[in-house]
Motif scaffolding. Structure first.
Motif, PDB file in Angstrom:
ATOM      1  N   ILE A  10       7.464   5.270  -8.834  1.00  0.00           N
ATOM      2  CA  ILE A  10       8.493   5.530  -9.834  1.00  0.00           C
ATOM      3  C   ILE A  10       9.061   4.232 -10.381  1.00  0.00           C
ATOM      4  CG2 ILE A  10       9.137   7.737  -8.830  1.00  0.00           C
ATOM      5  CD1 ILE A  10      11.539   6.333  -7.576  1.00  0.00           C
ATOM      6  N   ALA A  11       9.599   4.301 -11.572  1.00  0.00           N
ATOM      7  CA  ALA A  11      10.176   3.124 -12.205  1.00  0.00           C
ATOM      8  C   ALA A  11      11.288   2.567 -11.347  1.00  0.00           C
ATOM      9  CB  ALA A  11      10.715   3.498 -13.589  1.00  0.00           C
ATOM     10  N   GLY A  12      11.301   1.247 -11.251  1.00  0.00           N
ATOM     11  CA  GLY A  12      12.358   0.590 -10.499  1.00  0.00           C
ATOM     12  C   GLY A  12      12.011   0.324  -9.067  1.00  0.00           C
ATOM     13  N   SER A  13      10.912   0.878  -8.541  1.00  0.00           N
ATOM     14  CA  SER A  13      10.524   0.606  -7.169  1.00  0.00           C
ATOM     15  C   SER A  13       9.819  -0.733  -7.108  1.00  0.00           C
ATOM     16  CB  SER A  13       9.579   1.685  -6.644  1.00  0.00           C
ATOM     17  OG  SER A  13      10.229   2.917  -6.553  1.00  0.00           O
ATOM     18  N   PRO A  14      10.118  -1.568  -6.112  1.00  0.00           N
ATOM     19  CA  PRO A  14       9.426  -2.850  -5.990  1.00  0.00           C
ATOM     20  C   PRO A  14       7.979  -2.630  -5.611  1.00  0.00           C
ATOM     21  CG  PRO A  14      10.818  -2.445  -4.079  1.00  0.00           C
ATOM     22  CD  PRO A  14      11.116  -1.361  -5.063  1.00  0.00           C
ATOM     23  N   LEU A  15       7.104  -3.494  -6.125  1.00  0.00           N
ATOM     24  CA  LEU A  15       5.674  -3.390  -5.828  1.00  0.00           C
ATOM     25  C   LEU A  15       5.242  -4.645  -5.091  1.00  0.00           C
ATOM     26  CD1 LEU A  15       4.379  -2.026  -9.248  1.00  0.00           C
ATOM     27  CD2 LEU A  15       4.685  -0.745  -7.129  1.00  0.00           C
ATOM     28  N   LEU A  16       4.524  -4.476  -4.014  1.00  0.00           N
ATOM     29  CA  LEU A  16       4.028  -5.599  -3.235  1.00  0.00           C
ATOM     30  C   LEU A  16       2.522  -5.647  -3.302  1.00  0.00           C
ATOM     31  CD1 LEU A  16       6.273  -5.237  -0.064  1.00  0.00           C
ATOM     32  CD2 LEU A  16       6.759  -6.432  -2.189  1.00  0.00           C
ATOM     33  N   SER A  17       1.943  -6.729  -2.818  1.00  0.00           N
ATOM     34  CA  SER A  17       0.488  -6.904  -2.843  1.00  0.00           C
ATOM     35  C   SER A  17      -0.096  -6.805  -1.454  1.00  0.00           C
ATOM     36  CB  SER A  17       0.157  -8.270  -3.442  1.00  0.00           C
ATOM     37  OG  SER A  17       0.752  -9.301  -2.693  1.00  0.00           O
ATOM     38  N   ARG A  18       0.469  -5.968  -0.619  1.00  0.00           N
ATOM     39  CA  ARG A  18       0.016  -5.890   0.753  1.00  0.00           C
ATOM     40  C   ARG A  18      -1.423  -5.463   0.873  1.00  0.00           C
ATOM     41  NH1 ARG A  18       3.217  -2.520   5.022  1.00  0.00           N
ATOM     42  NH2 ARG A  18       1.588  -1.168   5.675  1.00  0.00           N
ATOM     43  N   ARG A  19      -1.935  -4.785  -0.127  1.00  0.00           N
ATOM     44  CA  ARG A  19      -3.315  -4.352  -0.020  1.00  0.00           C
ATOM     45  C   ARG A  19      -4.257  -5.524   0.059  1.00  0.00           C
ATOM     46  NH1 ARG A  19      -0.922  -1.266   1.311  1.00  0.00           N
ATOM     47  NH2 ARG A  19      -1.919  -2.028   3.166  1.00  0.00           N
ATOM     48  N   ALA A  20      -3.738  -6.724  -0.241  1.00  0.00           N
ATOM     49  CA  ALA A  20      -4.567  -7.909  -0.081  1.00  0.00           C
ATOM     50  C   ALA A  20      -4.984  -8.099   1.360  1.00  0.00           C
ATOM     51  CB  ALA A  20      -3.818  -9.150  -0.580  1.00  0.00           C
ATOM     52  N   VAL A  21      -4.247  -7.538   2.288  1.00  0.00           N
ATOM     53  CA  VAL A  21      -4.614  -7.684   3.697  1.00  0.00           C
ATOM     54  C   VAL A  21      -5.679  -6.679   4.094  1.00  0.00           C
ATOM     55  CG1 VAL A  21      -2.275  -8.436   4.215  1.00  0.00           C
ATOM     56  CG2 VAL A  21      -2.921  -6.079   4.687  1.00  0.00           C
ATOM     57  N   ILE A 232       6.072   4.060  21.484  1.00  0.00           N
ATOM     58  CA  ILE A 232       5.507   2.868  20.866  1.00  0.00           C
ATOM     59  C   ILE A 232       4.844   3.320  19.574  1.00  0.00           C
ATOM     60  CG2 ILE A 232       3.828   0.996  21.071  1.00  0.00           C
ATOM     61  CD1 ILE A 232       6.249   0.641  22.897  1.00  0.00           C
ATOM     62  N   GLY A 233       5.402   2.863  18.458  1.00  0.00           N
ATOM     63  CA  GLY A 233       4.899   3.268  17.153  1.00  0.00           C
ATOM     64  C   GLY A 233       4.138   2.140  16.492  1.00  0.00           C
ATOM     65  N   ALA A 234       3.111   2.492  15.714  1.00  0.00           N
ATOM     66  CA  ALA A 234       2.295   1.482  15.048  1.00  0.00           C
ATOM     67  C   ALA A 234       1.764   2.020  13.734  1.00  0.00           C
ATOM     68  CB  ALA A 234       1.131   1.073  15.949  1.00  0.00           C
ATOM     69  N   HIS A 235       1.504   1.094  12.798  1.00  0.00           N
ATOM     70  CA  HIS A 235       0.809   1.393  11.563  1.00  0.00           C
ATOM     71  C   HIS A 235      -0.561   0.720  11.618  1.00  0.00           C
ATOM     72  CE1 HIS A 235       4.969   1.901   9.378  1.00  0.00           C
ATOM     73  NE2 HIS A 235       4.819   2.692  10.425  1.00  0.00           N
ATOM     74  N   LEU A 236      -1.502   1.233  10.862  1.00  0.00           N
ATOM     75  CA  LEU A 236      -2.895   0.769  10.981  1.00  0.00           C
ATOM     76  C   LEU A 236      -3.432   0.217   9.666  1.00  0.00           C
ATOM     77  CD1 LEU A 236      -4.505   3.535  13.255  1.00  0.00           C
ATOM     78  CD2 LEU A 236      -3.519   1.330  13.929  1.00  0.00           C
ATOM     79  N   TYR A 237      -2.626  -0.574   8.969  1.00  0.00           N
ATOM     80  CA  TYR A 237      -3.094  -1.162   7.721  1.00  0.00           C
ATOM     81  C   TYR A 237      -3.961  -2.386   8.003  1.00  0.00           C
ATOM     82  CZ  TYR A 237       0.027   1.990   5.332  1.00  0.00           C
ATOM     83  OH  TYR A 237       0.634   3.135   4.853  1.00  0.00           O
ATOM     84  N   GLY A 238      -5.250  -2.242   7.748  1.00  0.00           N
ATOM     85  CA  GLY A 238      -6.155  -3.357   7.967  1.00  0.00           C
ATOM     86  C   GLY A 238      -6.463  -3.636   9.417  1.00  0.00           C
ATOM     87  N   THR A 239      -6.083  -2.732  10.314  1.00  0.00           N
ATOM     88  CA  THR A 239      -6.342  -2.941  11.739  1.00  0.00           C
ATOM     89  C   THR A 239      -7.830  -2.755  12.023  1.00  0.00           C
ATOM     90  OG1 THR A 239      -4.165  -2.009  12.197  1.00  0.00           O
ATOM     91  CG2 THR A 239      -5.681  -2.242  14.068  1.00  0.00           C
ATOM     92  N   TYR A 264      -2.398   4.811   5.035  1.00  0.00           N
ATOM     93  CA  TYR A 264      -3.323   5.491   4.142  1.00  0.00           C
ATOM     94  C   TYR A 264      -4.648   4.759   4.282  1.00  0.00           C
ATOM     95  CZ  TYR A 264      -1.854   1.868   0.743  1.00  0.00           C
ATOM     96  OH  TYR A 264      -1.546   0.694   0.116  1.00  0.00           O
ATOM     97  N   TYR A 265      -5.722   5.498   4.117  1.00  0.00           N
ATOM     98  CA  TYR A 265      -7.029   4.928   4.418  1.00  0.00           C
ATOM     99  C   TYR A 265      -8.092   5.633   3.585  1.00  0.00           C
ATOM    100  CZ  TYR A 265     -10.857   3.092   7.267  1.00  0.00           C
ATOM    101  OH  TYR A 265     -11.990   2.443   7.690  1.00  0.00           O
ATOM    102  N   PRO A 266      -9.046   4.914   3.016  1.00  0.00           N
ATOM    103  CA  PRO A 266      -9.257   3.476   3.124  1.00  0.00           C
ATOM    104  C   PRO A 266      -8.472   2.659   2.100  1.00  0.00           C
ATOM    105  CG  PRO A 266     -11.085   4.465   1.942  1.00  0.00           C
ATOM    106  CD  PRO A 266     -10.191   5.597   2.363  1.00  0.00           C
ATOM    107  N   ASN A 267      -7.858   3.314   1.106  1.00  0.00           N
ATOM    108  CA  ASN A 267      -7.122   2.583   0.078  1.00  0.00           C
ATOM    109  C   ASN A 267      -6.183   3.529  -0.653  1.00  0.00           C
ATOM    110  OD1 ASN A 267      -8.643   4.032  -1.979  1.00  0.00           O
ATOM    111  ND2 ASN A 267     -10.342   2.625  -1.575  1.00  0.00           N
ATOM    112  N   SER A 268      -5.412   2.965  -1.592  1.00  0.00           N
ATOM    113  CA  SER A 268      -4.514   3.787  -2.410  1.00  0.00           C
ATOM    114  C   SER A 268      -4.947   3.782  -3.868  1.00  0.00           C
ATOM    115  CB  SER A 268      -3.079   3.270  -2.300  1.00  0.00           C
ATOM    116  OG  SER A 268      -2.993   1.946  -2.820  1.00  0.00           O
ATOM    117  N   THR A 269      -6.177   3.317  -4.132  1.00  0.00           N
ATOM    118  CA  THR A 269      -6.659   3.229  -5.510  1.00  0.00           C
ATOM    119  C   THR A 269      -7.612   4.361  -5.869  1.00  0.00           C
ATOM    120  OG1 THR A 269      -8.382   1.708  -4.731  1.00  0.00           O
ATOM    121  CG2 THR A 269      -6.365   0.732  -5.633  1.00  0.00           C
ATOM    122  N   ASP A 270      -8.413   4.819  -4.904  1.00  0.00           N
ATOM    123  CA  ASP A 270      -9.355   5.900  -5.181  1.00  0.00           C
ATOM    124  C   ASP A 270      -8.651   7.248  -5.191  1.00  0.00           C
ATOM    125  OD1 ASP A 270     -11.494   4.176  -5.321  1.00  0.00           O
ATOM    126  OD2 ASP A 270     -12.110   4.485  -3.236  1.00  0.00           O
TER     127      ASP A 270
END
Length: 422
Positions: A10-21, A232-239, A264-270
């Motif tokens: 949505i408009a106004g939400s900050p966008l990061l480039s974390r998918r680079a990892v 014990i909680g974890a996220h699996l981005y690029g793990t 999300y896996y494997p990406n947020s673009t497809d």
């Protein structure tokens, strides 16, 4: 995670480039009991060899960054009928602004009514509790007690609105805090030691964005901190898959739960309907449960173009892969030992509750896979099956006939299916 996840937020939400990892249809004849046994690869399922307890599958709802689920979409997400995902976990944010707390109630309350566990994660404390430092923003050390009360206040607010929280996190992704609050591992340990004991629901930590053990090892190695954490909680981005096993947790985490709380896996673009790429989700869940021994698998946004539910409210191909687990591997089931990788690109996991056994098989190959199953200490039965492939979504398939615990199946190319043995 954060609102940077895709370029359509949505408009106004900050966008990061974390998918680079990071680098329902008609019955289908997909499981053939007549495949010659000599040509099939053996798969052994051992109901007596019990592994971890499964606590649920689900996703995130964040009504400040995207619109809330509609009433119909809540049923699709957390119901377990035809055309529904069968989710049993909902994750919501702990907004720093209390005026936004009520926005999360409607979906959380309906999910809870349908039997889901609701957990919550904060991205930031109230601004009055934070300070700037060279690494960004952090919780002031003299505000730890006030922050614990803030988490308790949110827990009480949700309970008063019909949502008993199963657990609350100390911080979402403290090690990827470019636009939210950062915590070091030692700061999390300090908070757990000195303040988490006052929190009125289960405490989740550390929710590292990449399951970095440097964030969770210090908790496991500190008896006081460990006593004050429940999950014990974890996220699996690029793990990497090789980093999914956690021997230290198996050694020291007795009595604690191990949750995968976001990915999300494997990406947020497809598109989530792109096939066979969506089948990667089936493999990822398999690896998280089998290699990582996680007890939950929780997606990022439930409704998104790349998520388990499309923007039109229908289940996507990625969602169907999740539902192959979520609809039949219900909370309280135990994972049991099975031949996990009988052929290249074929993945098998198995679960039980009482006399019921559920087998989920993923075939990523471009050709069919012939498997000869043996379920130990099991008699004869007729078992229903369900299939997702390029042309089917959670479609009821041909039953298999089990004789003295054995059946042979030909699994179609690029497919995932669930077998339910009663």
């Amino acid at each position: 995670m954060s609102p940077r996840r895709d370029q359509s937020e949505i408009a106004g939400s900050p966008l990061l480039s974390r998918r680079a990892v990071l680098a329902a249809g008609a019955a289908l004849p997909v499981l053939a009991a007549g495949t010659p046994a000599a040509a099939a690869t053996a798969v052994t399922v051992e109901p007596s060899n019990v592994q971890q307890t499964i606590l649920g599958f689900g996703g995130m709802n964040h009504t400040v960054w995207i619109s809330d689920l509609t009433a119909a979409q809540r049923e699709t997400a957390f119901g377990n009928g035809t055309g529904q995902l069968g989710f049993t976990v909902l994750r919501i944010p702990v907004h720093e602004d209390r005026n936004n707390w009520s926005r999360e109630v409607a979906t959380a309350r309906r999910a809870s009514e349908l039997g889901a566990k609701v957990i919550a994660s904060p991205w930031n404390p109230p601004a009055s509790m934070t300070e700037s430092f060279s690494g960004g923003k952090r919780l002031r050390y003299n505000a730890y007690g006030a922050y614990a009360q803030h988490l308790n206040d949110f827990t009480a607010f949700m309970a008063n609105n019909g949502v008993p929280l199963y657990g609350i996190s100390v911080q979402n992704e403290p090690d990827y805090a470019q636009q939210w609050t950062a915590w070091t591992a030692s700061e999390i340990v300090r908070f757990l030691r000195e303040n988490a004991g006052t929190i009125s629901t289960r405490v989740i930590a550390p929710e590292s964005f990449q399951y970095r053990k440097a964030m969770s090892d210090p908790i496991l190695n500190d008896a006081t901190a460990l006593a004050n954490v429940d999950i014990i909680g974890a996220h699996l981005y690029g793990t990497p898959f090789a980093d999914l096993p956690y021997p230290l947790f198996q050694q020291k985490g007795g009595g604690k739960e191990l949750w995968m709380t976001e990915v999300y896996y494997p990406n947020s673009t497809d598109s989530a309907d792109l096939w066979p790429q969506a089948l990667d989700v089936g493999e990822h869940i398999h690896r998280a449960l089998v290699d990582g021994r996680f007890q939950t698998y929780v997606w990022w946004y439930i409704r998104r173009s790349y998520g388990p539910m499309r923007e039109d409210g229908q289940i996507s191909k990625r969602g169907a892969c999740m539902a192959h687990f979520a609809k039949w591997v219900r909370p309280g089931f135990s994972r049991i030992t099975a031949t996990a990788n009988p052929q290249p690109n074929v993945y098998v996991s198995a679960f039980k509750s009482g006399a019921r056994i559920v087998i989920v098989a993923v075939n990523k190959n471009t050709s069919a896979a012939d498997l000869a199953f043996t379920i130990r200490d099991t008699g004869s039965a007729t078992a229903p099956t369900w299939l997702t492939s390029a042309s089917a979504n959670l479609a009821r398939s041909t039953d298999v006939t089990i004789s003295n615990g054995a059946f042979t199946a030909q699994l179609p190319a690029r497919s995932i299916r669930t077998v339910v043995v009663n």
